[in-house]
Design an enzyme around this catalytic site. Sequence first.
Site, short mmCIF file in Angstrom:
data_model
loop_
_atom_site.label_atom_id
_atom_site.label_comp_id
_atom_site.label_asym_id
_atom_site.label_seq_id
_atom_site.Cartn_x
_atom_site.Cartn_y
_atom_site.Cartn_z
N CYS A 114 0.82 -1.22 0.00
CA CYS A 114 0.00 0.00 0.00
C CYS A 114 0.85 1.26 0.00
CB CYS A 114 -0.93 0.01 1.20
SG CYS A 114 -2.02 -1.40 1.26
N HIS A 254 -3.48 7.23 3.22
CA HIS A 254 -3.90 5.95 2.66
C HIS A 254 -5.28 5.61 3.20
CE1 HIS A 254 -4.08 1.87 1.45
NE2 HIS A 254 -3.72 1.34 2.60
N ASN A 284 -10.17 0.01 0.24
CA ASN A 284 -8.71 0.09 0.27
C ASN A 284 -8.18 -0.36 -1.10
OD1 ASN A 284 -5.98 -0.32 0.64
ND2 ASN A 284 -6.20 -1.39 2.60
#
Length: 356
Positions: A114, A254, A284
């Site tokens: 990520c 994020h 996500n």
Amino acid sequence: MTTNALIGGWGMYAPSRIMTNDELSTFVDTSDEWIRTRTGIRERRIAADDETATTLAVHAARDALAVAGLDPGELDLVIVGTCTPDYPLPATAVLVATELGATRASGFDLQAACSGFLYALASGHSFIRSGMYRNVMVIGVEVLSRFLDWTDRSTCVLFGDGAGAVLLQASDAPGGLLGFDLFSDGTGCEGIIMPAGGSARPASHATVDAHQHAIRMLGSEVYKYATRQMGESAMAAVRNAGLTVDDVDQFVFHQANLRIINNVQKQLNIPAEKTYVNIEKYGNTSAASVPMALVEAVAAGRIHQGDKVLMVAFGAGYTAGAALMEWTADPTRAFLAPGEQTRSGQPRRALEEASA
Ligand code: UT7
């Protein structure tokens, strides 16, 4: 004179297929209420059968080129941050460069889960600062829907597909990327892992039967680590730029969990209006999450010329990354009338949606 890396173009792409929490709850034991209250997610995008990391990335990168008014032939380098490439090899960036018509660009993929986009951004920045390249396309893209165990409610409700891209351009003008922090800690290996398909556990019938090619996560351990580390990385990047958190106009975190974002906001004492959140729409999207949120924040009028923007991510590894930049481009450059075509001939779907 110092050469700075300025963002000259930006773009994003989200597949059109929307999967809501209610749809998920028809085939896995979950509920809209649980997902919304634990994560902030309402829906996510799922790539169509004929879409791949390359096709998503190309849409986002074409828009970034169109915003900058740059011909693909002028690109020097394409860096793709992804953990869901088209193939283990060759690299997705090479396919993206060819599809874009970036005939003289080199390309490579970079895997920091990520945090991949921020690692890619730091790499692109370094290529420009060293004087080696002038136009670098930095992309975060994921097709996570192909790497989920759709029977595991603790992971399949969390993730989605998408792409975001920024064009970094060498300039003698001030601004652009001002400070970074990159962090990794391999003791977190089991925290978020795709257990099979690599050299440690090669693909076999047994690994497929055991769903070991899908993401597994120790949710609450990751939650605690992410909450602490995102705050620390944010502070470190700001410090490295010689600034303080109060100097930051907009935060782009994020988008893994709204509760994590709120927690980091509290730690850093940031007012809510300084944080852009779009997790409710996309879930996500791993390496795509920060650039997609950045592009939407610009489209939503949250980022203005001269603003200091801090991007922060956390992911598998564990890894974390943070980058502070001064936004120098005119944000309205990206707004086209509905239906108007970009230079590349692609309708600007994502931005039209984001600014609607
Ligand atoms: O992008 C990389 C970084 N990733 C992250 O930052 C993710 C970090 N972790 C998280 O966001 C959270 O830990 C989750 C959203 C994954 C989970 O939230 P949580 O509050 O930590 O829940 P939990 O894992 O402690 O589970 C609580 C309960 C469990 O039931 P019991 O054992 O208490 O009866 C789970 O079985 O919730 C249950 N549960 C679910 N229930 C309904 C877990 N997933 C679901 C679900 N629907 N989808």
